[in-house]
Design a protein around this motif. Structure first.
Motif, PDB file in Angstrom:
ATOM      1  N   PRO A 136     -40.466  12.249 -16.207  1.00  0.00           N
ATOM      2  CA  PRO A 136     -39.400  12.072 -17.196  1.00  0.00           C
ATOM      3  C   PRO A 136     -38.007  12.242 -16.593  1.00  0.00           C
ATOM      4  CG  PRO A 136     -40.322  14.263 -17.377  1.00  0.00           C
ATOM      5  CD  PRO A 136     -41.120  13.561 -16.324  1.00  0.00           C
ATOM      6  N   PHE A 137     -37.040  11.487 -17.137  1.00  0.00           N
ATOM      7  CA  PHE A 137     -35.645  11.638 -16.760  1.00  0.00           C
ATOM      8  C   PHE A 137     -34.774  11.136 -17.898  1.00  0.00           C
ATOM      9  CE2 PHE A 137     -37.123   7.625 -14.728  1.00  0.00           C
ATOM     10  CZ  PHE A 137     -36.284   6.699 -15.342  1.00  0.00           C
ATOM     11  N   VAL A 138     -33.480  11.389 -17.790  1.00  0.00           N
ATOM     12  CA  VAL A 138     -32.509  10.872 -18.748  1.00  0.00           C
ATOM     13  C   VAL A 138     -31.796   9.693 -18.095  1.00  0.00           C
ATOM     14  CG1 VAL A 138     -30.286  11.325 -19.880  1.00  0.00           C
ATOM     15  CG2 VAL A 138     -32.146  12.972 -20.080  1.00  0.00           C
ATOM     16  N   ALA A 139     -31.596   8.626 -18.852  1.00  0.00           N
ATOM     17  CA  ALA A 139     -30.899   7.452 -18.344  1.00  0.00           C
ATOM     18  C   ALA A 139     -29.612   7.236 -19.129  1.00  0.00           C
ATOM     19  CB  ALA A 139     -31.782   6.213 -18.450  1.00  0.00           C
ATOM     20  N   LEU A 140     -28.520   7.031 -18.401  1.00  0.00           N
ATOM     21  CA  LEU A 140     -27.263   6.588 -18.995  1.00  0.00           C
ATOM     22  C   LEU A 140     -27.160   5.099 -18.729  1.00  0.00           C
ATOM     23  CD1 LEU A 140     -24.403   6.986 -20.251  1.00  0.00           C
ATOM     24  CD2 LEU A 140     -23.589   7.375 -17.899  1.00  0.00           C
ATOM     25  N   LEU A 141     -27.171   4.304 -19.792  1.00  0.00           N
ATOM     26  CA  LEU A 141     -27.082   2.857 -19.671  1.00  0.00           C
ATOM     27  C   LEU A 141     -25.694   2.418 -20.100  1.00  0.00           C
ATOM     28  CD1 LEU A 141     -30.570   1.912 -21.180  1.00  0.00           C
ATOM     29  CD2 LEU A 141     -29.957   2.354 -18.800  1.00  0.00           C
ATOM     30  N   VAL A 142     -24.938   1.896 -19.146  1.00  0.00           N
ATOM     31  CA  VAL A 142     -23.555   1.491 -19.422  1.00  0.00           C
ATOM     32  C   VAL A 142     -23.380   0.062 -18.933  1.00  0.00           C
ATOM     33  CG1 VAL A 142     -22.281   3.651 -19.594  1.00  0.00           C
ATOM     34  CG2 VAL A 142     -23.001   2.873 -17.354  1.00  0.00           C
ATOM     35  N   SER A 143     -23.733  -0.878 -19.799  1.00  0.00           N
ATOM     36  CA  SER A 143     -23.704  -2.292 -19.449  1.00  0.00           C
ATOM     37  C   SER A 143     -23.153  -3.094 -20.609  1.00  0.00           C
ATOM     38  CB  SER A 143     -25.117  -2.783 -19.116  1.00  0.00           C
ATOM     39  OG  SER A 143     -25.138  -4.179 -18.939  1.00  0.00           O
ATOM     40  N   GLY A 144     -22.079  -3.850 -20.344  1.00  0.00           N
ATOM     41  CA  GLY A 144     -21.539  -4.732 -21.377  1.00  0.00           C
ATOM     42  C   GLY A 144     -21.231  -3.997 -22.663  1.00  0.00           C
ATOM     43  N   GLY A 145     -21.871  -4.421 -23.749  1.00  0.00           N
ATOM     44  CA  GLY A 145     -21.630  -3.806 -25.044  1.00  0.00           C
ATOM     45  C   GLY A 145     -22.503  -2.606 -25.319  1.00  0.00           C
ATOM     46  N   HIS A 146     -23.156  -2.046 -24.301  1.00  0.00           N
ATOM     47  CA  HIS A 146     -24.063  -0.924 -24.498  1.00  0.00           C
ATOM     48  C   HIS A 146     -23.589   0.317 -23.749  1.00  0.00           C
ATOM     49  CE1 HIS A 146     -26.520  -4.535 -25.191  1.00  0.00           C
ATOM     50  NE2 HIS A 146     -27.196  -3.791 -26.034  1.00  0.00           N
ATOM     51  N   THR A 147     -23.578   1.426 -24.439  1.00  0.00           N
ATOM     52  CA  THR A 147     -23.468   2.747 -23.818  1.00  0.00           C
ATOM     53  C   THR A 147     -24.473   3.622 -24.537  1.00  0.00           C
ATOM     54  OG1 THR A 147     -21.119   2.461 -23.292  1.00  0.00           O
ATOM     55  CG2 THR A 147     -21.982   4.705 -23.285  1.00  0.00           C
ATOM     56  N   GLN A 148     -25.545   3.977 -23.824  1.00  0.00           N
ATOM     57  CA  GLN A 148     -26.647   4.706 -24.440  1.00  0.00           C
ATOM     58  C   GLN A 148     -27.149   5.801 -23.516  1.00  0.00           C
ATOM     59  OE1 GLN A 148     -29.440   1.432 -24.925  1.00  0.00           O
ATOM     60  NE2 GLN A 148     -28.901   1.191 -27.078  1.00  0.00           N
ATOM     61  N   LEU A 149     -27.603   6.887 -24.109  1.00  0.00           N
ATOM     62  CA  LEU A 149     -28.348   7.924 -23.399  1.00  0.00           C
ATOM     63  C   LEU A 149     -29.788   7.864 -23.896  1.00  0.00           C
ATOM     64  CD1 LEU A 149     -25.786  10.852 -23.401  1.00  0.00           C
ATOM     65  CD2 LEU A 149     -26.849   9.858 -21.358  1.00  0.00           C
ATOM     66  N   VAL A 150     -30.718   7.745 -22.962  1.00  0.00           N
ATOM     67  CA  VAL A 150     -32.125   7.551 -23.311  1.00  0.00           C
ATOM     68  C   VAL A 150     -32.987   8.570 -22.569  1.00  0.00           C
ATOM     69  CG1 VAL A 150     -34.054   5.917 -23.278  1.00  0.00           C
ATOM     70  CG2 VAL A 150     -31.724   5.082 -23.661  1.00  0.00           C
ATOM     71  N   HIS A 151     -33.892   9.201 -23.284  1.00  0.00           N
ATOM     72  CA  HIS A 151     -34.882  10.064 -22.649  1.00  0.00           C
ATOM     73  C   HIS A 151     -36.079   9.191 -22.281  1.00  0.00           C
ATOM     74  CE1 HIS A 151     -37.852  13.687 -22.890  1.00  0.00           C
ATOM     75  NE2 HIS A 151     -37.429  13.473 -21.649  1.00  0.00           N
ATOM     76  N   VAL A 152     -36.338   9.067 -21.001  1.00  0.00           N
ATOM     77  CA  VAL A 152     -37.438   8.246 -20.503  1.00  0.00           C
ATOM     78  C   VAL A 152     -38.636   9.160 -20.265  1.00  0.00           C
ATOM     79  CG1 VAL A 152     -38.190   6.655 -18.689  1.00  0.00           C
ATOM     80  CG2 VAL A 152     -35.799   6.647 -19.452  1.00  0.00           C
ATOM     81  N   GLU A 153     -39.568   9.157 -21.192  1.00  0.00           N
ATOM     82  CA  GLU A 153     -40.753  10.001 -21.077  1.00  0.00           C
ATOM     83  C   GLU A 153     -41.780   9.362 -20.140  1.00  0.00           C
ATOM     84  OE1 GLU A 153     -41.950  10.375 -25.116  1.00  0.00           O
ATOM     85  OE2 GLU A 153     -40.167  11.510 -25.716  1.00  0.00           O
ATOM     86  N   ALA A 154     -41.829   8.045 -20.126  1.00  0.00           N
ATOM     87  CA  ALA A 154     -42.680   7.257 -19.238  1.00  0.00           C
ATOM     88  C   ALA A 154     -42.142   5.837 -19.308  1.00  0.00           C
ATOM     89  CB  ALA A 154     -44.143   7.309 -19.671  1.00  0.00           C
ATOM     90  N   ILE A 155     -42.591   4.975 -18.422  1.00  0.00           N
ATOM     91  CA  ILE A 155     -42.119   3.596 -18.471  1.00  0.00           C
ATOM     92  C   ILE A 155     -42.625   2.947 -19.767  1.00  0.00           C
ATOM     93  CG2 ILE A 155     -42.229   1.328 -17.382  1.00  0.00           C
ATOM     94  CD1 ILE A 155     -42.461   2.761 -14.699  1.00  0.00           C
ATOM     95  N   GLY A 156     -41.690   2.515 -20.584  1.00  0.00           N
ATOM     96  CA  GLY A 156     -42.027   1.933 -21.880  1.00  0.00           C
ATOM     97  C   GLY A 156     -42.001   2.924 -23.025  1.00  0.00           C
ATOM     98  N   ARG A 157     -41.828   4.207 -22.720  1.00  0.00           N
ATOM     99  CA  ARG A 157     -41.723   5.227 -23.781  1.00  0.00           C
ATOM    100  C   ARG A 157     -40.320   5.816 -23.726  1.00  0.00           C
ATOM    101  NH1 ARG A 157     -46.320   9.323 -22.712  1.00  0.00           N
ATOM    102  NH2 ARG A 157     -45.140  10.476 -24.285  1.00  0.00           N
ATOM    103  N   TYR A 158     -39.468   5.321 -24.627  1.00  0.00           N
ATOM    104  CA  TYR A 158     -38.051   5.659 -24.609  1.00  0.00           C
ATOM    105  C   TYR A 158     -37.629   6.274 -25.936  1.00  0.00           C
ATOM    106  CZ  TYR A 158     -38.524   2.169 -20.907  1.00  0.00           C
ATOM    107  OH  TYR A 158     -38.947   1.465 -19.804  1.00  0.00           O
ATOM    108  N   ARG A 159     -36.803   7.303 -25.833  1.00  0.00           N
ATOM    109  CA  ARG A 159     -36.265   7.952 -27.032  1.00  0.00           C
ATOM    110  C   ARG A 159     -34.739   7.949 -26.936  1.00  0.00           C
ATOM    111  NH1 ARG A 159     -35.266  13.494 -28.317  1.00  0.00           N
ATOM    112  NH2 ARG A 159     -36.221  14.126 -26.333  1.00  0.00           N
ATOM    113  N   LEU A 160     -34.111   7.305 -27.898  1.00  0.00           N
ATOM    114  CA  LEU A 160     -32.658   7.218 -27.897  1.00  0.00           C
ATOM    115  C   LEU A 160     -32.051   8.568 -28.257  1.00  0.00           C
ATOM    116  CD1 LEU A 160     -30.172   5.319 -27.649  1.00  0.00           C
ATOM    117  CD2 LEU A 160     -30.358   4.945 -30.124  1.00  0.00           C
TER     118      LEU A 160
END
Length: 345
Positions: A136-160
């Motif tokens: 697991p890790f936390v992802a900061l996604l900063v692309s275009g019209g998106h700024t999101q923090l996501v908890h990545v529990e596994a590949i394909g299992r994401y919690r905003l």
């Protein structure tokens, strides 16, 4: 498995070949910056038409650079959303047609999942990073019209965990640059100008950091910069100082929220992906912050921060190898919740 990846969500045409045995074999990106420059922003219809003109020649070029014949492609991945609907349909149509002709599976990829997974990619036998992050890790996604923090529990299992309530960080960079008279595309130009500015001459608010929560808001910051610019002497030095003040505010805001997310989820790895992830000041600030708490931050190579076909080919390859694919219908999703994606076994 050899996968052809196609990215056409906005104003960049990206194509790549990813080999699950060797890694990224080749990728190429065609940017439409010059096409849209005279309009000061992306014109969706023009973007779609340019994808039509450039996509097939780019497919041929990328296959040649990879040393792969078209008949050797074993799967096709394409950006199905989010993005501009016309631009998405161009990529989806070409991808589905190729898959049908080759009798191989195809899969629509979530654009932001592509960004998120980019640091895990191998590049022709070598990892994109010395020690690729693992969930697991936390992802900061900063692309275009998106700024999101996501908890990545596994590949394909994401919690905003949090997202922007108005302008995303990248949009704020572009809009602020435009109101200060900087050329299109403004974000990279503003970041360059900030490097010449003096810190602390202009100090702007760090929005929504004085309250609990992990959401973002950058529209008010943009207004503060506009007022400062209108009241200034308009000199080149002042413009650089304002740019520095703006960049410092965005970077510190992102850093504060990232540390909150890491602490809330009790992980020690932060992944940062998307175009703003190439910002040098943001990289330095997050690296220092994560080292101070005994963790680490992971970024894709700068060339893979902006939109590209490599991230789509890689994300698609993971799902195709897991047995996921869809029927032959050409379907795109201009709006698409990443948390609704199925997990990858």
């Amino acid at each position: 498995m050899i996968v052809l990846g196609i990215e056409s969500s906005c104003d960049e045409t990206g194509v790549a070949v990813y080999d699950t045995a060797r890694g990224l074999r080749a990728h190429a990106v065609y940017s439409q910056v010059a096409l849209h420059a005279e309009y000061g922003g992306v014109v969706p219809e023009l973007a779609s038409r340019d994808h039509v003109r450039k996509l097939l020649p780019l497919v041929r070029q990328t296959l040649d650079e990879a040393g792969i014949a078209l008949r050797e492609v074993e799967g096709v991945a394409y950006t199905a959303g989010p993005g501009l609907v016309g631009a998405l349909l161009v990529g989806a149509g070409v991808a589905r047609a190729l898959a049908w002709a080759l009798e191989v599976p195809a899969i629509g990829v979530h654009h932001m999942e592509g960004h998120l997974l980019a640091p895990l990619m191998r590049i022709d036998g070598e990892a994109a990073m010395a020690a690729p992050p693992a969930p697991p890790f936390v992802a900061l996604l900063v692309s275009g019209g998106h700024t999101q923090l996501v908890h990545v529990e596994a590949i394909g299992r994401y919690r905003l965990l949090g997202e922007t309530l108005d302008d995303a960080a990248g949009e704020a960079f572009d809009k602020t640059a435009k109101l200060m008279g900087l050329p299109y595309p403004g974000g990279p130009e503003l970041a360059r100008l900030a490097g010449e500015g003096r810190p602390e001459r202009f100090r702007f608010a760090r929005p929504m950091t004085d309250r609990p929560g992990l959401d973002f808001s950058f529209s008010g910051l943009k207004t503060q910069v506009l007022l400062a610019w209108q009241r200034s002497d308009g000199s080149a030095a002042t413009r650089a100082d304002i740019a520095r003040g703006f960049e410092d505010a965005v970077v510190e805001t992102l850093a504060i929220k990232c540390l909150r997310a890491v602490e809330a989820t009790d992980v020690d790895t932060l992944v940062v992906a998307g175009g703003v992830g190439a910002n040098l000041r943001l990289r330095a600030a997050l690296d220092a912050a994560m080292r101070a708490r005994g963790g680490r931050v992971c970024f894709p190579p700068p060339a893979l921060c902006t939109d590209n076909g490599a991230m789509i080919a890689f994300a698609g390859a993971l799902r195709l190898e897991a047995g996921q694919h869809a029927d032959a219908a050409v379907q795109v999703r201009p709006r698409w919740d990443m948390t609704a994606l199925p997990a990858v076994a």
